[in-house]
Design a protein around this motif. Structure first.
Motif, PDB file in Angstrom:
ATOM      1  N   LEU A  14       0.828  -1.198   0.000  1.00 43.88           N
ATOM      2  CA  LEU A  14       0.000   0.000   0.000  1.00 43.88           C
ATOM      3  C   LEU A  14       0.864   1.250   0.000  1.00 43.88           C
ATOM      4  O   LEU A  14       1.795   1.365   0.798  1.00 43.88           O
ATOM      5  CB  LEU A  14      -0.888   0.035   1.251  1.00 43.88           C
ATOM      6  N   LEU A  15       0.537   2.156  -0.868  1.00 41.28           N
ATOM      7  CA  LEU A  15       1.136   3.484  -0.862  1.00 41.28           C
ATOM      8  C   LEU A  15       0.031   4.422  -0.396  1.00 41.28           C
ATOM      9  O   LEU A  15      -0.911   4.706  -1.135  1.00 41.28           O
ATOM     10  CB  LEU A  15       1.632   3.866  -2.255  1.00 41.28           C
ATOM     11  N   VAL A  16       0.123   4.863   0.832  1.00 42.02           N
ATOM     12  CA  VAL A  16      -0.949   5.637   1.461  1.00 42.02           C
ATOM     13  C   VAL A  16      -0.636   7.123   1.292  1.00 42.02           C
ATOM     14  O   VAL A  16       0.192   7.683   2.001  1.00 42.02           O
ATOM     15  CB  VAL A  16      -1.083   5.265   2.952  1.00 42.02           C
ATOM     16  N   THR A  17      -1.316   7.749   0.361  1.00 43.96           N
ATOM     17  CA  THR A  17      -1.068   9.166   0.092  1.00 43.96           C
ATOM     18  C   THR A  17      -2.137  10.070   0.686  1.00 43.96           C
ATOM     19  O   THR A  17      -1.985  11.288   0.664  1.00 43.96           O
ATOM     20  CB  THR A  17      -0.984   9.418  -1.422  1.00 43.96           C
ATOM     21  N   THR A  21      -9.731  10.217   4.731  1.00 41.25           N
ATOM     22  CA  THR A  21     -10.985   9.470   4.709  1.00 41.25           C
ATOM     23  C   THR A  21     -10.695   7.985   4.911  1.00 41.25           C
ATOM     24  O   THR A  21      -9.587   7.516   4.677  1.00 41.25           O
ATOM     25  CB  THR A  21     -11.727   9.645   3.361  1.00 41.25           C
ATOM     26  N   ASP A  22     -11.717   7.263   5.351  1.00 41.29           N
ATOM     27  CA  ASP A  22     -11.590   5.818   5.512  1.00 41.29           C
ATOM     28  C   ASP A  22     -11.617   5.163   4.138  1.00 41.29           C
ATOM     29  O   ASP A  22     -12.287   5.643   3.222  1.00 41.29           O
ATOM     30  CB  ASP A  22     -12.732   5.275   6.361  1.00 41.29           C
ATOM     31  N   ARG A  23     -10.888   4.055   4.000  1.00 46.20           N
ATOM     32  CA  ARG A  23     -10.808   3.370   2.708  1.00 46.20           C
ATOM     33  C   ARG A  23     -10.897   1.859   2.900  1.00 46.20           C
ATOM     34  O   ARG A  23     -10.311   1.315   3.831  1.00 46.20           O
ATOM     35  CB  ARG A  23      -9.502   3.693   2.011  1.00 46.20           C
ATOM     36  N   VAL A  24     -11.591   1.196   1.987  1.00 45.04           N
ATOM     37  CA  VAL A  24     -11.655  -0.264   1.958  1.00 45.04           C
ATOM     38  C   VAL A  24     -10.628  -0.739   0.946  1.00 45.04           C
ATOM     39  O   VAL A  24     -10.608  -0.303  -0.198  1.00 45.04           O
ATOM     40  CB  VAL A  24     -13.059  -0.767   1.581  1.00 45.04           C
ATOM     41  N   ILE A  25      -9.733  -1.628   1.382  1.00 45.75           N
ATOM     42  CA  ILE A  25      -8.703  -2.180   0.506  1.00 45.75           C
ATOM     43  C   ILE A  25      -9.232  -3.424  -0.184  1.00 45.75           C
ATOM     44  O   ILE A  25      -9.007  -3.651  -1.364  1.00 45.75           O
ATOM     45  CB  ILE A  25      -7.439  -2.502   1.311  1.00 45.75           C
ATOM     46  N   SER A  67       4.228   9.854  -0.021  1.00 45.51           N
ATOM     47  CA  SER A  67       4.274   9.478  -1.432  1.00 45.51           C
ATOM     48  C   SER A  67       5.459   8.562  -1.734  1.00 45.51           C
ATOM     49  O   SER A  67       5.654   8.157  -2.873  1.00 45.51           O
ATOM     50  CB  SER A  67       4.355  10.727  -2.310  1.00 45.51           C
ATOM     51  N   ILE A  68       6.258   8.220  -0.697  1.00 43.02           N
ATOM     52  CA  ILE A  68       7.422   7.358  -0.932  1.00 43.02           C
ATOM     53  C   ILE A  68       7.508   6.160   0.009  1.00 43.02           C
ATOM     54  O   ILE A  68       8.310   5.272  -0.194  1.00 43.02           O
ATOM     55  CB  ILE A  68       8.746   8.162  -0.842  1.00 43.02           C
ATOM     56  N   TRP A  70       6.075   2.756   1.411  1.00 39.22           N
ATOM     57  CA  TRP A  70       5.144   1.665   1.111  1.00 39.22           C
ATOM     58  C   TRP A  70       4.956   0.811   2.360  1.00 39.22           C
ATOM     59  O   TRP A  70       5.877   0.581   3.117  1.00 39.22           O
ATOM     60  CB  TRP A  70       5.690   0.791  -0.026  1.00 39.22           C
ATOM     61  N   HIS A  71       3.721   0.318   2.557  1.00 38.49           N
ATOM     62  CA  HIS A  71       3.394  -0.562   3.672  1.00 38.49           C
ATOM     63  C   HIS A  71       3.041  -1.930   3.118  1.00 38.49           C
ATOM     64  O   HIS A  71       2.251  -2.028   2.166  1.00 38.49           O
ATOM     65  CB  HIS A  71       2.196  -0.025   4.465  1.00 38.49           C
ATOM     66  N   HIS A  72       3.587  -2.989   3.699  1.00 38.56           N
ATOM     67  CA  HIS A  72       3.249  -4.350   3.288  1.00 38.56           C
ATOM     68  C   HIS A  72       2.250  -4.896   4.287  1.00 38.56           C
ATOM     69  O   HIS A  72       2.471  -4.893   5.483  1.00 38.56           O
ATOM     70  CB  HIS A  72       4.490  -5.247   3.244  1.00 38.56           C
ATOM     71  N   VAL A  73       1.132  -5.398   3.762  1.00 39.44           N
ATOM     72  CA  VAL A  73       0.051  -5.935   4.596  1.00 39.44           C
ATOM     73  C   VAL A  73      -0.214  -7.361   4.148  1.00 39.44           C
ATOM     74  O   VAL A  73      -0.383  -7.617   2.953  1.00 39.44           O
ATOM     75  CB  VAL A  73      -1.235  -5.092   4.438  1.00 39.44           C
ATOM     76  N   ALA A  74      -0.242  -8.295   5.091  1.00 37.79           N
ATOM     77  CA  ALA A  74      -0.528  -9.689   4.777  1.00 37.79           C
ATOM     78  C   ALA A  74      -1.623 -10.191   5.715  1.00 37.79           C
ATOM     79  O   ALA A  74      -1.648  -9.853   6.890  1.00 37.79           O
ATOM     80  CB  ALA A  74       0.713 -10.547   4.923  1.00 37.79           C
ATOM     81  N   PHE A  75      -2.512 -10.995   5.171  1.00 43.97           N
ATOM     82  CA  PHE A  75      -3.587 -11.581   5.984  1.00 43.97           C
ATOM     83  C   PHE A  75      -3.966 -12.921   5.428  1.00 43.97           C
ATOM     84  O   PHE A  75      -3.604 -13.272   4.339  1.00 43.97           O
ATOM     85  CB  PHE A  75      -4.804 -10.648   6.050  1.00 43.97           C
TER      86      PHE A  75
END
Length: 75
Positions: A14-17, A21-25, A67-68, A70-75
């Motif tokens: 995820l690149l969270v810019t 607001t809340d967001r559904v991935i 903008s630079i 990145w977050h790695h998310v695993a589930f």
């Protein structure tokens, strides 16, 4: 030795810019009438939430708006 247990997981980078607001991935329900059997991964209040039905797990870390970074998310 323990036998290997197959596992199923999913991951995203995820690149969270924008955290304003809340967001559904990711979100999916078993059917349109089974709204209590839905799985979702979302961002709310700068944290990750993993929902399955009525069970909600909240991440302990806050995401960084950048903008630079990145977050790695695993589930």
């Amino acid at each position: 030795l323990y036998p290997l247990i197959p596992s199923v997981f999913n991951s995203r980078w995820l690149l969270v810019t924008d955290l304003s607001t809340d967001r559904v991935i990711f979100g999916q329900c078993e059917s349109s009438s089974a709204t209590d059997r839905c799985l979702s991964l979302r961002i709310q209040n700068s944290r990750l939430y993993f929902d399955f039905g009525t069970t909600v797990l909240r991440g302990t870390s806050y995401l960084t708006q950048s903008s630079i970074i990145w977050h790695h998310v695993a589930f």
